[in-house]
Design a protein around this motif. Structure first.
Motif, short mmCIF file in Angstrom:
data_model
loop_
_atom_site.label_atom_id
_atom_site.label_comp_id
_atom_site.label_asym_id
_atom_site.label_seq_id
_atom_site.Cartn_x
_atom_site.Cartn_y
_atom_site.Cartn_z
N ARG A 183 39.13 35.42 40.95
CA ARG A 183 38.97 34.28 40.05
C ARG A 183 37.80 34.50 39.09
O ARG A 183 37.89 34.18 37.89
CB ARG A 183 38.76 33.00 40.87
CG ARG A 183 38.88 31.74 40.05
CD ARG A 183 38.66 30.49 40.90
NE ARG A 183 39.61 30.40 41.99
CZ ARG A 183 39.33 30.61 43.27
NH1 ARG A 183 38.08 30.94 43.62
NH2 ARG A 183 40.25 30.50 44.20
N ALA A 184 36.69 35.07 39.57
CA ALA A 184 35.53 35.34 38.71
C ALA A 184 35.87 36.38 37.65
O ALA A 184 35.49 36.28 36.48
CB ALA A 184 34.35 35.78 39.56
N LYS A 185 36.63 37.43 38.04
CA LYS A 185 37.02 38.48 37.08
C LYS A 185 37.93 37.91 35.99
O LYS A 185 37.76 38.22 34.80
CB LYS A 185 37.74 39.59 37.84
CG LYS A 185 38.11 40.78 36.97
CD LYS A 185 38.76 41.87 37.82
CE LYS A 185 39.14 43.06 36.94
NZ LYS A 185 39.80 44.14 37.73
N ALA A 186 38.87 37.04 36.37
CA ALA A 186 39.75 36.44 35.37
C ALA A 186 38.97 35.53 34.44
O ALA A 186 39.24 35.48 33.22
CB ALA A 186 40.85 35.64 36.08
N ASP A 187 37.96 34.80 34.94
CA ASP A 187 37.15 33.95 34.07
C ASP A 187 36.35 34.79 33.07
O ASP A 187 36.21 34.40 31.89
CB ASP A 187 36.19 33.10 34.92
CG ASP A 187 36.94 32.03 35.72
OD1 ASP A 187 38.07 31.70 35.32
OD2 ASP A 187 36.39 31.54 36.74
N ARG A 188 35.82 35.94 33.50
CA ARG A 188 35.07 36.79 32.57
C ARG A 188 35.98 37.36 31.48
O ARG A 188 35.61 37.42 30.32
CB ARG A 188 34.42 37.94 33.35
CG ARG A 188 33.17 37.52 34.12
CD ARG A 188 32.37 38.73 34.56
NE ARG A 188 33.15 39.62 35.41
CZ ARG A 188 33.22 39.51 36.73
NH1 ARG A 188 32.54 38.54 37.36
NH2 ARG A 188 33.93 40.37 37.43
N GLU A 189 37.19 37.74 31.86
CA GLU A 189 38.11 38.29 30.87
C GLU A 189 38.58 37.23 29.88
O GLU A 189 38.83 37.55 28.69
CB GLU A 189 39.32 38.90 31.58
CG GLU A 189 38.98 40.15 32.38
CD GLU A 189 40.18 40.69 33.13
OE1 GLU A 189 41.22 39.99 33.11
OE2 GLU A 189 40.05 41.75 33.76
N ASN A 190 38.70 35.97 30.30
CA ASN A 190 39.19 34.89 29.43
C ASN A 190 38.06 34.05 28.85
O ASN A 190 38.28 32.92 28.40
CB ASN A 190 40.13 33.97 30.22
CG ASN A 190 41.36 34.72 30.72
OD1 ASN A 190 41.83 35.65 30.07
ND2 ASN A 190 41.87 34.29 31.89
N LYS A 191 36.86 34.55 28.86
CA LYS A 191 35.70 33.79 28.39
C LYS A 191 35.81 33.49 26.89
O LYS A 191 35.56 32.36 26.46
CB LYS A 191 34.44 34.59 28.69
CG LYS A 191 33.16 33.86 28.34
CD LYS A 191 31.95 34.69 28.74
CE LYS A 191 30.66 33.94 28.40
NZ LYS A 191 29.46 34.73 28.78
N ASP A 192 36.15 34.48 26.07
CA ASP A 192 36.25 34.26 24.62
C ASP A 192 37.35 33.28 24.27
O ASP A 192 37.18 32.40 23.41
CB ASP A 192 36.51 35.60 23.92
CG ASP A 192 35.35 36.59 24.12
OD1 ASP A 192 34.22 36.09 24.37
OD2 ASP A 192 35.57 37.80 24.08
N ARG A 250 38.50 30.88 26.15
CA ARG A 250 38.10 29.54 26.58
C ARG A 250 37.11 28.94 25.58
O ARG A 250 37.16 27.74 25.30
CB ARG A 250 37.46 29.63 27.97
CG ARG A 250 37.05 28.30 28.56
CD ARG A 250 38.23 27.38 28.73
NE ARG A 250 37.86 26.09 29.27
CZ ARG A 250 38.63 25.02 29.25
NH1 ARG A 250 39.85 25.10 28.71
NH2 ARG A 250 38.20 23.90 29.75
N ARG A 251 36.18 29.79 25.03
CA ARG A 251 35.20 29.29 24.08
C ARG A 251 35.89 28.78 22.81
O ARG A 251 35.52 27.74 22.26
CB ARG A 251 34.20 30.40 23.73
CG ARG A 251 33.05 29.92 22.86
CD ARG A 251 32.11 31.05 22.48
NE ARG A 251 31.43 31.59 23.65
CZ ARG A 251 31.67 32.80 24.16
NH1 ARG A 251 32.59 33.59 23.59
NH2 ARG A 251 31.00 33.24 25.21
#
Length: 543
Positions: free
Chosen positions: A188-197, A199-200
């Protein structure tokens, strides 16, 4: 003379066996004699007297016949009355026989109940002894095994193996769940880092849309309010209407506020329980009184008449009578008042005289509120004033304060006339201390004396059954009874408790129960009962 009768036709051989004509057997000689007698009677000079004589003879015979008929009817009525008397006597004999049979059946049922109760006690005692013996044997076996140092049996060893296996399986399952939760968190943490841009960018777009929506809403609201204010100020009729409407709203709010206050005070005075009333049945379910009242015969007849008169007064919407109950404490004055209200279908309220003096100046207001509340009862209220001598004592004494004197005057003012809304029942241990004006408002005085010998025996049997026999019959309770005659013991206790009130006898029965619970094995013996009775007699003498 009459012509000769016709001669019957000759019968031929063919008609010999047939029946003859109706004139074939007629004898005319009787008619001829009657005709001759009638002619002679007509020629006689005494024909009229003979007819009158015959008529008188006929009427005499009729009168004699009617007399015989009446005599027969009278004899028949006497027979019926004798039969009714015999039936009544038989019915009385049958009823007395039935009563005798029912009495014998009741005595037999009582004997069976006593035997059944004795058998239950014996069975319970045997079961207790058996359980105690088994416990002692189990303790002895465990003690022998501990001292002998015996090894655990095979089933105990297998139980230990199964227990260790289960613990190992639970540990593996817990480790697997922890590893799976950790892997899910990392993914879940890896997917959040990849989708950070991504989401912003979504957050920025949402904020811009929200800002634009708020600005447009403010702009629209401003333009609408501005146009409305401009059109309102340019129209004098709208200004006048608005001012008139605001005035009406202010007047409505002020009026509603005062009306709510008045209604609240009315509800508090009429429906809310006054501060002087300690207990009432107007807002609770009617209590089922389990403690009966045993009066002496004369007192019982008098209180029964009072109850019947009060009930009929309520039914006919008449004027209630005020009553004074006086006598020693614990003789049933309060309980009689509650039962009187229940029997009459009235509401019930208790007021204690000792609560008035501490109220000071508020006593007058509280007294008026109490009587306003009593007058609002739809069923009629029985106001019971307990310890009335503490509040309604003589005003001439110097011990009464001015506040209490004013409260007493308010009480006298509200009870000056008899009411069809409430009746007043005063209870006092010292009625000679009541004010003379209170005595003038009392319609009937009833003395509640201490119970006599018969009443004490009935009370002892009642409370012995309630606090001793019933708990002993219940297998879930610890209380048991020793081997003695309950009936003779109750009669003996009734003789020893002379001078005691019903309340003291009730407390004595509670002491028997507590004594049984406090014993080693929960058994109440005859000696324990005698000790508690002697102690209670000594305490009563000391009091």
């Amino acid at each position: 003379s009459l012509p000769p009768p016709p001669t019957p036709p000759e019968t031929s051989k063919d008609t010999k066996n047939k029946p003859g004509d109706k004139w074939s057997n007629f004898d005319p000689t009787g008619l001829e004699r009657a005709a001759v007698a009638a002619k002679e009677l007509d020629k006689s000079t005494n024909a009229k007297e003979a007819l009158d004589l015959a008529r008188m003879q006929e009427s005499t015979k009729q009168i004699e016949f009617q007399g015989k008929v009446k005599e027969y009817e009278m004899n028949l009525e006497h027979l019926k009355m004798d039969q009714i008397k015999m039936q009544g006597e038989e019915r009385r004999k049958t009823q007395s026989q039935d009563a005798k049979i029912k009495k014998e059946q009741a005595e037999y049922q009582d004997l069976l109940a006593r035997r059944r109760y004795d058998d239950q006690l014996k069975q319970q005692s045997l079961m207790n002894e058996d359980n105690l013996r088994r416990q002692e044997q189990s303790v002895e076996k465990q003690e022998a095994m501990r001292r002998g140092g015996q090894k655990y049996p095979r089933n105990t060893y297998m139980l230990g193996i199964n227990k260790s296996t289960l613990e190992h399986e639970m540990k593996l399952r817990r480790d697997n769940e922890m590893a799976r939760a950790e892997a899910e968190a990392i993914a879940r943490a890896k997917a959040d880092r990849e989708n950070k841009d991504i989401r912003r960018e979504e957050i920025k777009l949402e904020a811009a849309e929200k800002r634009q929506t708020v600005l447009e809403s403010i702009k629209t609201a401003g333009s609408v309010l501005g146009e409305g204010a401009k059109s309102f100020l340019n129209d004098w009729d709208k200004i006048t209407t608005a001012a008139f409407g605001l005035t009406l709203v202010a007047a409505g709010v002020y009026t509603s506020k005062n009306t709510i206050g008045v209604v609240a005070r009315y509800v508090e005075a009429r429906l809310g329980k006054p501060s002087l009333v300690r207990d009432t049945s107007r807002f609770t379910v009617l209590e089922m009184f389990k403690h009966p009242i045993f009066f002496q015969p004369t007192l019982e007849e008098r209180v029964r008449d009072i109850a019947i008169a009060t009930r009929n007064t309520k039914k006919n919407k008449g004027v209630y009578r005020n009553i004074l109950l006086h006598g020693p404490p614990g003789t049933g004055k309060t309980l009689f008042s509650k039962k009187l209200a229940m029997h009459s279908g009235m509401d019930f309220a208790i007021m204690t005289g000792g609560d008035v003096a501490p109220m000071g100046r508020e006593g007058v207001t509280a007294t008026h509120k109490m009587f306003d509340w009593a007058n609002s009862s739809r069923r009629g209220l029985l106001l019971f004033v307990d310890e009335a001598d503490a509040f309604l004592r003589k005003r001439a004494t110097e011990k009464i304060s001015e506040d209490l004197r004013a409260t007493l005057n308010a009480f006298l003012y509200r009870t000056g006339d008899q009411s069809n809304k409430f009746m007043m029942v005063l209870a006092s241990n010292q009625p000679e201390q009541l004010d003379w004006a209170i005595n003038d408002r009392i319609d009937e005085i009833v003395e509640f004396s201490l119970p006599g010998a018969d009443e004490r025996e009935r009370l002892v049997r009642l409370y012995f059954d309630k606090y001793v026999l019933e708990p002993a019959m219940n297998t879930k309770q610890r209380l048991k009874l020793g081997d003695f005659d309950f009936s003779s013991k109750c009669s003996e206790i009734a003789k020893k408790t002379e001078g005691m009130s019903g309340r003291e006898i009730s407390k004595l029965a509670v002491a028997w129960q507590a004594c049984g619970y406090a014993s080693m094995d929960g058994t109440l013996t005859e000696q324990m009962i005698d000790e508690r009775v002697d102690d209670a007699v000594k305490q009563h003498s000391l009091k």
